[in-house]
Design an enzyme around this catalytic site. Structure first.
Site, PDB file in Angstrom:
ATOM      1  N   HIS A 123       0.870  -1.182   0.000  1.00  0.00           N
ATOM      2  CA  HIS A 123       0.000   0.000   0.000  1.00  0.00           C
ATOM      3  C   HIS A 123       0.908   1.233   0.000  1.00  0.00           C
ATOM      4  O   HIS A 123       2.009   1.192   0.546  1.00  0.00           O
ATOM      5  CB  HIS A 123      -0.832  -0.059   1.288  1.00  0.00           C
ATOM      6  CG  HIS A 123      -1.873   1.018   1.425  1.00  0.00           C
ATOM      7  ND1 HIS A 123      -1.567   2.301   1.816  1.00  0.00           N
ATOM      8  CD2 HIS A 123      -3.221   0.987   1.278  1.00  0.00           C
ATOM      9  CE1 HIS A 123      -2.679   3.008   1.887  1.00  0.00           C
ATOM     10  NE2 HIS A 123      -3.696   2.245   1.558  1.00  0.00           N
ATOM     11  N   ASP A 200       3.032  -4.175   8.191  1.00  0.00           N
ATOM     12  CA  ASP A 200       1.865  -3.317   8.028  1.00  0.00           C
ATOM     13  C   ASP A 200       0.666  -4.243   8.199  1.00  0.00           C
ATOM     14  O   ASP A 200       0.319  -5.000   7.296  1.00  0.00           O
ATOM     15  CB  ASP A 200       1.908  -2.674   6.636  1.00  0.00           C
ATOM     16  CG  ASP A 200       0.598  -1.989   6.285  1.00  0.00           C
ATOM     17  OD1 ASP A 200      -0.342  -2.013   7.103  1.00  0.00           O
ATOM     18  OD2 ASP A 200       0.518  -1.442   5.165  1.00  0.00           O
ATOM     19  N   GLN A 203      -4.544  -4.838   7.234  1.00  0.00           N
ATOM     20  CA  GLN A 203      -5.473  -5.917   6.872  1.00  0.00           C
ATOM     21  C   GLN A 203      -5.237  -7.164   7.734  1.00  0.00           C
ATOM     22  O   GLN A 203      -6.178  -7.926   7.986  1.00  0.00           O
ATOM     23  CB  GLN A 203      -5.294  -6.294   5.396  1.00  0.00           C
ATOM     24  CG  GLN A 203      -5.963  -5.349   4.430  1.00  0.00           C
ATOM     25  CD  GLN A 203      -7.469  -5.431   4.509  1.00  0.00           C
ATOM     26  OE1 GLN A 203      -8.112  -4.600   5.157  1.00  0.00           O
ATOM     27  NE2 GLN A 203      -8.061  -6.413   3.869  1.00  0.00           N
ATOM     28  N   LYS A 226     -10.576  -0.078  10.391  1.00  0.00           N
ATOM     29  CA  LYS A 226     -10.761  -1.278   9.570  1.00  0.00           C
ATOM     30  C   LYS A 226     -11.114  -2.481  10.437  1.00  0.00           C
ATOM     31  O   LYS A 226     -11.482  -3.544   9.942  1.00  0.00           O
ATOM     32  CB  LYS A 226      -9.479  -1.562   8.770  1.00  0.00           C
ATOM     33  CG  LYS A 226      -9.290  -0.521   7.661  1.00  0.00           C
ATOM     34  CD  LYS A 226      -7.930  -0.508   7.041  1.00  0.00           C
ATOM     35  CE  LYS A 226      -7.545  -1.703   6.253  1.00  0.00           C
ATOM     36  NZ  LYS A 226      -7.314  -1.418   4.813  1.00  0.00           N
ATOM     37  N   CYS A 364      -4.902   2.342  -3.580  1.00  0.00           N
ATOM     38  CA  CYS A 364      -3.679   2.919  -2.966  1.00  0.00           C
ATOM     39  C   CYS A 364      -2.521   1.930  -3.066  1.00  0.00           C
ATOM     40  O   CYS A 364      -1.685   1.852  -2.154  1.00  0.00           O
ATOM     41  CB  CYS A 364      -3.904   3.350  -1.521  1.00  0.00           C
ATOM     42  SG  CYS A 364      -5.211   4.541  -1.308  1.00  0.00           S
TER      43      CYS A 364
HETATM   44  N1  C6P Z   1      -6.364   0.636   3.035  1.00  0.00           N
HETATM   45  C1  C6P Z   1      -8.200   0.252   1.519  1.00  0.00           C
HETATM   46  O1  C6P Z   1      -9.232   0.572   0.942  1.00  0.00           O
HETATM   47  P1  C6P Z   1      -5.110   4.079   7.136  1.00  0.00           P
HETATM   48  O2  C6P Z   1      -5.647   4.867   5.982  1.00  0.00           O
HETATM   49  O3  C6P Z   1      -3.941   4.782   7.775  1.00  0.00           O
HETATM   50  O4  C6P Z   1      -6.160   3.638   8.093  1.00  0.00           O
HETATM   51  O5  C6P Z   1      -4.550   2.696   6.525  1.00  0.00           O
HETATM   52  C2  C6P Z   1      -3.611   2.729   5.492  1.00  0.00           C
HETATM   53  C3  C6P Z   1      -3.345   1.353   4.996  1.00  0.00           C
HETATM   54  C4  C6P Z   1      -2.088   0.808   5.149  1.00  0.00           C
HETATM   55  N2  C6P Z   1      -1.823  -0.447   4.775  1.00  0.00           N
HETATM   56  C5  C6P Z   1      -2.753  -1.236   4.249  1.00  0.00           C
HETATM   57  C6  C6P Z   1      -2.410  -2.656   3.895  1.00  0.00           C
HETATM   58  C7  C6P Z   1      -4.049  -0.747   4.080  1.00  0.00           C
HETATM   59  O6  C6P Z   1      -4.986  -1.545   3.573  1.00  0.00           O
HETATM   60  C8  C6P Z   1      -4.361   0.588   4.427  1.00  0.00           C
HETATM   61  C9  C6P Z   1      -5.712   1.172   4.164  1.00  0.00           C
HETATM   62  C10 C6P Z   1      -7.695   1.077   2.679  1.00  0.00           C
HETATM   63  O7  C6P Z   1      -7.589  -0.759   1.198  1.00  0.00           O
HETATM   64  C11 C6P Z   1      -7.805   2.538   2.420  1.00  0.00           C
HETATM   65  S1  C6P Z   1      -6.711   3.052   1.133  1.00  0.00           S
END
Ligand code: C6P
Length: 406
Positions: A123, A200, A203, A226, A364
């Site tokens: 991401h 990270d 997920q 999430k 992203c």
């Molecule tokens: N992915 C998706 O639609 P934040 O925005 O800080 O809560 O998370 C960022 C982020 C970082 N790593 C991974 C693997 C992610 O999936 C995400 C967030 C969302 O897939 C929003 S782009």
């Protein structure tokens, strides 16, 4: 608690609505999950009863708020099995957590010519912070290539490690394609070379049980929103030995022990990394979300989600013209796919009109889309409150889109 899907769905008020005159099918859970009523209530209760700043007041409300805030930290520590509660840093989200490590670890340990390793599946939040710190220190960002099935190439990874490698930062589970990365092997190989690993877990926390001691990762990052909690809160888990040596990320209130115009001394962990008034209500709300998940049991959730994903895979792959991305890779929570001759954006827009919420685009994770030479995908991302009937609704919507495009 037994896994009673009808009861579970009633816990999430946003699921019980119609869009465009049809019952909502919410399959955009990787973007953000829906929230159970207990989480919504806990935020409202905080503001209507104990709203107060934390760690700052001797008065009753401030102490109550501080107790609940710190109880959240302790419960999250227990949930991920961190050794100490001060290894749990409260942040604004996974992005904030990764930026914190990239900046702080980078300043302490990276110098010109050093290397940082990420994978081709990341991401943007696990690419750009590393890119920025590497650029500012003249270090190099290296990217692990993928195997033909789109899993991370461990052979290539092994060959990339050398004396200049200072940290490896990898997603636990990819958000764009749902691929479960071989994090145990990656950590083992990196540690054999005395290199720390950041996972990270944006997920990963949602679709697996996390035991940071068993994983032996050095950092684990995730977001509340999430994982059925509110937005604006996240966690950075870090091993004490790293966090102690890393400099503060941002400065201001909370992270100081004493300040004079000549000199400032920094607070102990975890406060060294927590600046300003935190998002108290939502941290307490996140704790409620974790407790809610604990009451159902992650074991039951994983089992249910695996069954649902297998159903979605077979249902969608049976439709001619549907191409699931990475069909043979181990995946969790996500089916990312494309339709012959239909742009994902067009498909997603029409699927939405059937009351089915999916995400379209690069999610992203533009580099992996570029690698696949596609503009993006249509992504159905699942939560444990989704059902096979909802997968059927998605399949019907896809078939209608295909008919419309002839
Ligand atoms: N992915 C998706 O639609 P934040 O925005 O800080 O809560 O998370 C960022 C982020 C970082 N790593 C991974 C693997 C992610 O999936 C995400 C967030 C969302 O897939 C929003 S782009």
């Amino acid at each position: 608690m037994s896994f009673d899907i009808d009861k579970i769905r009633k816990d999430f008020p946003a699921l019980n609505q119609e869009v465009y005159g049809k019952p909502l099918v919410y399959l955009d859970n990787a973007a953000t999950s829906q929230k159970p009523q207990v989480v919504i209530d806990s935020i409202s209760n905080y503001y209507s009863t104990i709203n107060s700043n934390v760690h700052r007041g001797v008065h009753y409300l401030s102490q109550k708020a501080t107790d609940q805030f710190e109880e959240a930290r302790k419960n999250i520590q227990a949930y991920i099995n961190a050794t100490f509660s001060h290894e749990v840093i409260i942040t604004k989200g996974a992005t904030d957590s990764i930026n914190m490590v990239a900046s702080s670890f980078g300043k302490q340990y990276l110098k010109e010519g050093d290397e940082v390793i990420i994978s081709a599946l990341e991401h943007h939040a696990n690419i750009v912070p590393w890119q920025m710190i590497c650029a500012s220190l003249k270090a190099e960002l290296k990217v692990i290539p993928l195997n033909p099935d789109l899993t991370i190439s461990l052979d290539a990874f092994k060959k990339m490690l050398n004396k200049k490698t200072k940290i490896v930062a990898i997603s636990h589970i990819s958000n764009a394609l749902g691929i479960v990365n071989p994090v145990n092997e990656i950590i083992k190989i990196a540690h054999e070379n005395a290199i720390p690993v950041l996972l990270d877990g944006a997920q990963g926390i949602v679709h697996s049980t996390i035991d940071v001691q068993e994983l032996d990762c050095d950092f684990y990052c995730f977001s509340s929103h999430k994982f059925y909690g509110p937005m604006g809160v996240g966690i950075l888990y870090g091993k004490e030995k790293w966090l102690n040596q890393m400099p503060p990320y941002q400065t201001g209130g909370e992270m100081i022990k004493s300040v004079s115009f000549e000199k400032t001394t920094f607070n102990d962990l975890p406060y060294k990394f927590e600046t300003g008034t935190p998002n108290v209500a939502d941290v307490i709300g996140f704790n409620k979300a974790v407790q809610y998940i604990q009451s159902i049991g992650m074991g039951q959730i994983i089992k249910y989600e695996e069954d649902l994903l297998a159903y979605a895979n077979s249902k969608l792959s049976a439709i001619s013209g549907v191409h699931i991305i990475a069909p043979n890779a181990p995946r969790a929570g996500v089916v990312s796919f494309n339709l012959d001759n239909i742009h994902p954006y067009d498909a997603g827009t029409i699927i939405d009109k059937f009351g089915v919420a999916v995400r379209t685009g690069n999610h992203c994770a533009q580099p992996v889309m570029d690698l696949l030479n596609i503009p993006g995908t249509i992504r159905a991302s699942f939560a444990f409150y989704n059902t096979k009937d909802e997968v059927d609704r998605l399949a019907e919507a896809i078939i209608t889109v295909q008919k419309m495009f002839g």
